[in-house]
Design an enzyme around this catalytic site. Structure first.
Site, short mmCIF file in Angstrom:
data_model
loop_
_atom_site.label_atom_id
_atom_site.label_comp_id
_atom_site.label_asym_id
_atom_site.label_seq_id
_atom_site.Cartn_x
_atom_site.Cartn_y
_atom_site.Cartn_z
N MET A 1 -21.12 21.85 36.95
CA MET A 1 -21.41 23.23 36.60
C MET A 1 -21.58 24.03 37.88
SD MET A 1 -24.64 24.72 34.45
CE MET A 1 -25.90 23.95 35.41
N PRO A 2 -20.60 24.83 38.27
CA PRO A 2 -20.72 25.66 39.47
C PRO A 2 -21.68 26.82 39.26
CG PRO A 2 -18.42 25.34 38.88
CD PRO A 2 -19.25 24.84 37.74
N TYR A 3 -22.46 27.08 40.28
CA TYR A 3 -23.33 28.25 40.33
C TYR A 3 -22.97 28.99 41.60
CZ TYR A 3 -27.50 31.06 41.10
OH TYR A 3 -28.35 32.10 41.35
N TYR A 38 -18.48 26.90 32.06
CA TYR A 38 -19.67 26.38 32.71
C TYR A 38 -19.81 26.89 34.14
CZ TYR A 38 -20.58 23.23 28.86
OH TYR A 38 -20.86 22.72 27.62
N TYR A 40 -21.20 29.73 36.48
CA TYR A 40 -22.19 30.80 36.48
C TYR A 40 -22.09 31.58 37.78
CZ TYR A 40 -24.18 28.22 32.60
OH TYR A 40 -24.35 27.59 31.41
#
Length: 59
Positions: A1-3, A38, A40
């Site tokens: 999940m990249p932020y 996914y 963000y």
């Protein structure tokens, strides 16, 4: 999940944010195989007087 956290001196429009978010999401999907749903992204707009470069405030 990249932020992804994007800090900007000053501000950009809502339309600019939409385009930036779209391109960053597409890049992560294409090159890192990360699912778009996914990914963000947060935009932080910092006032010029709260940002300094080389010991000098921008504003």
């Amino acid at each position: 999940m990249p932020y992804v956290n994007i800090k900007l001196a000053g501000s950009v429009t809502k339309e600019q944010k939409k385009l930036i978010a779209k391109e960053i999401t597409e890049t992560l999907t294409k090159h890192a195989q990360k699912p778009a749903n996914y990914t963000y992204i947060v935009f932080e707009e910092v006032a010029y007087e709260d940002w300094a470069i080389g010991g000098e405030l921008l504003g």
